[in-house]
Design an enzyme around this catalytic site. Sequence first.
Site, PDB file in Angstrom:
ATOM      1  N   LYS A  13      33.341  78.861  74.500  1.00 25.26           N
ATOM      2  CA  LYS A  13      32.311  77.834  74.389  1.00 25.26           C
ATOM      3  C   LYS A  13      31.389  77.958  75.590  1.00 25.26           C
ATOM      4  O   LYS A  13      30.041  77.744  75.381  1.00 25.26           O
ATOM      5  CB  LYS A  13      32.938  76.522  73.914  1.00 25.26           C
ATOM      6  N   ARG A  88      36.587  65.597  71.458  1.00 22.65           N
ATOM      7  CA  ARG A  88      37.956  66.129  71.558  1.00 22.65           C
ATOM      8  C   ARG A  88      38.912  65.299  70.674  1.00 22.65           C
ATOM      9  O   ARG A  88      40.040  65.571  70.468  1.00 22.65           O
ATOM     10  CB  ARG A  88      38.444  66.597  72.841  1.00 22.65           C
ATOM     11  N   ARG A 122      41.006  84.064  82.840  1.00 30.15           N
ATOM     12  CA  ARG A 122      39.827  83.503  83.292  1.00 30.15           C
ATOM     13  C   ARG A 122      39.543  83.215  84.892  1.00 30.15           C
ATOM     14  O   ARG A 122      40.701  82.714  85.463  1.00 30.15           O
ATOM     15  CB  ARG A 122      39.506  82.138  82.666  1.00 30.15           C
ATOM     16  N   ARG A 155      41.541  78.065  87.747  1.00 31.02           N
ATOM     17  CA  ARG A 155      41.908  76.865  87.507  1.00 31.02           C
ATOM     18  C   ARG A 155      43.412  76.197  87.058  1.00 31.02           C
ATOM     19  O   ARG A 155      44.054  77.103  86.743  1.00 31.02           O
ATOM     20  CB  ARG A 155      41.236  76.534  86.071  1.00 31.02           C
ATOM     21  N   ARG A 166      47.903  72.554  76.776  1.00 32.28           N
ATOM     22  CA  ARG A 166      46.708  72.255  76.361  1.00 32.28           C
ATOM     23  C   ARG A 166      46.463  72.880  75.044  1.00 32.28           C
ATOM     24  O   ARG A 166      45.679  72.236  74.195  1.00 32.28           O
ATOM     25  CB  ARG A 166      45.499  72.931  77.342  1.00 32.28           C
TER      26      ARG A 166
HETATM   27  P1  ADP Z   1      38.106  74.362  78.394  1.00 28.56           P
HETATM   28  O1  ADP Z   1      36.901  74.948  78.545  1.00 28.56           O
HETATM   29  O2  ADP Z   1      39.138  75.369  79.220  1.00 28.56           O
HETATM   30  O3  ADP Z   1      38.860  73.843  76.987  1.00 28.56           O
HETATM   31  P2  ADP Z   1      37.255  72.159  79.696  1.00 28.56           P
HETATM   32  O4  ADP Z   1      36.680  72.702  80.876  1.00 28.56           O
HETATM   33  O5  ADP Z   1      36.433  71.868  78.433  1.00 28.56           O
HETATM   34  O6  ADP Z   1      38.301  73.154  79.350  1.00 28.56           O
HETATM   35  O7  ADP Z   1      38.085  70.720  79.993  1.00 28.56           O
HETATM   36  C1  ADP Z   1      39.129  70.801  81.006  1.00 28.56           C
HETATM   37  C2  ADP Z   1      39.680  69.462  80.953  1.00 28.56           C
HETATM   38  O8  ADP Z   1      38.715  68.335  81.178  1.00 28.56           O
HETATM   39  C3  ADP Z   1      40.268  69.014  79.723  1.00 28.56           C
HETATM   40  O9  ADP Z   1      41.841  69.671  79.562  1.00 28.56           O
HETATM   41  C4  ADP Z   1      40.746  67.526  79.830  1.00 28.56           C
HETATM   42  O10 ADP Z   1      41.570  67.010  80.728  1.00 28.56           O
HETATM   43  C5  ADP Z   1      39.281  67.224  80.415  1.00 28.56           C
HETATM   44  N1  ADP Z   1      38.256  66.812  79.315  1.00 28.56           N
HETATM   45  C6  ADP Z   1      37.104  67.700  78.998  1.00 28.56           C
HETATM   46  N2  ADP Z   1      36.719  67.126  77.840  1.00 28.56           N
HETATM   47  C7  ADP Z   1      37.043  66.193  77.450  1.00 28.56           C
HETATM   48  C8  ADP Z   1      37.113  65.132  76.432  1.00 28.56           C
HETATM   49  N3  ADP Z   1      36.004  65.202  75.525  1.00 28.56           N
HETATM   50  N4  ADP Z   1      38.167  64.354  76.238  1.00 28.56           N
HETATM   51  C9  ADP Z   1      38.808  64.103  77.036  1.00 28.56           C
HETATM   52  N5  ADP Z   1      39.208  65.088  78.283  1.00 28.56           N
HETATM   53  C10 ADP Z   1      38.453  65.977  78.421  1.00 28.56           C
HETATM   54  P1  ADP Z   2      35.990  77.907  76.724  1.00 32.24           P
HETATM   55  O1  ADP Z   2      34.549  77.202  77.599  1.00 32.24           O
HETATM   56  O2  ADP Z   2      35.561  77.790  75.405  1.00 32.24           O
HETATM   57  O3  ADP Z   2      37.031  77.175  77.415  1.00 32.24           O
HETATM   58  P2  ADP Z   2      34.857  80.328  78.248  1.00 32.24           P
HETATM   59  O4  ADP Z   2      33.802  80.447  77.880  1.00 32.24           O
HETATM   60  O5  ADP Z   2      35.443  79.858  79.440  1.00 32.24           O
HETATM   61  O6  ADP Z   2      35.700  79.430  77.123  1.00 32.24           O
HETATM   62  O7  ADP Z   2      35.533  81.597  78.301  1.00 32.24           O
HETATM   63  C1  ADP Z   2      37.167  81.803  78.437  1.00 32.24           C
HETATM   64  C2  ADP Z   2      37.377  83.211  79.243  1.00 32.24           C
HETATM   65  O8  ADP Z   2      37.223  84.278  78.174  1.00 32.24           O
HETATM   66  C3  ADP Z   2      36.508  83.424  80.139  1.00 32.24           C
HETATM   67  O9  ADP Z   2      37.187  84.141  81.312  1.00 32.24           O
HETATM   68  C4  ADP Z   2      35.358  84.222  79.662  1.00 32.24           C
HETATM   69  O10 ADP Z   2      34.854  85.163  80.746  1.00 32.24           O
HETATM   70  C5  ADP Z   2      35.948  85.006  78.534  1.00 32.24           C
HETATM   71  N1  ADP Z   2      35.317  85.211  77.320  1.00 32.24           N
HETATM   72  C6  ADP Z   2      34.224  84.232  76.855  1.00 32.24           C
HETATM   73  N2  ADP Z   2      33.772  84.789  75.882  1.00 32.24           N
HETATM   74  C7  ADP Z   2      34.305  85.986  75.532  1.00 32.24           C
HETATM   75  C8  ADP Z   2      34.303  86.882  74.404  1.00 32.24           C
HETATM   76  N3  ADP Z   2      33.345  86.791  73.599  1.00 32.24           N
HETATM   77  N4  ADP Z   2      34.919  88.168  74.653  1.00 32.24           N
HETATM   78  C9  ADP Z   2      35.773  88.339  75.713  1.00 32.24           C
HETATM   79  N5  ADP Z   2      35.758  87.529  76.574  1.00 32.24           N
HETATM   80  C10 ADP Z   2      35.215  86.280  76.599  1.00 32.24           C
END
Ligand code: ADP
Ligand code: ADP
Length: 208
Positions: A13, A88, A122, A155, A166
């Site tokens: 995303k 979420r 990542r 992270r 998660r």
């Molecule tokens: P990822 O992209 O790997 O899903 P995020 O960066 O979106 O992780 O979120 C990291 C953490 O921040 C989540 O595991 C949660 O603890 C918190 N967080 C982010 N967005 C929300 C939300 N909409 N509601 C509650 N907690 C959130």
């Molecule tokens: P989210 O925001 O949904 O948690 P990220 O954008 O941080 O996900 O992507 C998670 C991991 O996967 C990162 O290390 C990123 O570089 C990799 N990644 C993202 N999109 C792709 C894709 N389309 N193909 C392969 N790897 C990807």
Amino acid sequence: MNLVFLGPPGAGKGTIASQAKKHFDIPHISTGDLFRNHIKGETTLGKQVKAILASGDLVPDTITIAMVEQRLAEADAKKGFILDGFPRTIAQAEALNSMTKLDAVVNFELDREQIIKRLSGRRVCKSTGRTYHLVFDPPKREGVDDETGEALIQRDDDKPEAIAHRLDVYLKQTEPLIAFYRNAKLLVDVDASLAPEAVLAEMVSALA
Ligand code: ADP
Ligand code: ADP
């Protein structure tokens, strides 16, 4: 264009949002990034949520909703936005409904095996927030950010124990939003297993 990016952690995303924000000329609002900035800045909110983020649990709805409401009230969000990682929970989605009207909710579909591969590889640059992947998107020079040369980190919540938790949290609390937004006729599914350029192209044509 008012968009929500929905999908499991690691679905790409944030990666797609950083491209889509240029395409649509709208801000990318990631609640995870907002929380991490508070933690880095050691604000009151940052101190409140630090342990929650490290564990992979969700921050309480009231705190999260208030933070998003404030962010959406800023001038740049008037022309549209990409909300990444919010809502979420159903309570967050209902709160968002009362704040603004959405044009679409993009549902990033990816299977569990791929999710785990993406999250465990990542790596991020703490100061620029730029995301890399050990295999799929490595930095030019091993272990450091392309622009600043700073060391990349993993992270805490991308470590194996937190990843499993998660994914459980996603299935229990967030996945029900797929049906919620499908009912509202806002859902656009994309195949998140494709290369980033292909995911972006699929999404842009589905939204057109
Ligand atoms: P990822 O992209 O790997 O899903 P995020 O960066 O979106 O992780 O979120 C990291 C953490 O921040 C989540 O595991 C949660 O603890 C918190 N967080 C982010 N967005 C929300 C939300 N909409 N509601 C509650 N907690 C959130
Ligand atoms: P989210 O925001 O949904 O948690 P990220 O954008 O941080 O996900 O992507 C998670 C991991 O996967 C990162 O290390 C990123 O570089 C990799 N990644 C993202 N999109 C792709 C894709 N389309 N193909 C392969 N790897 C990807």
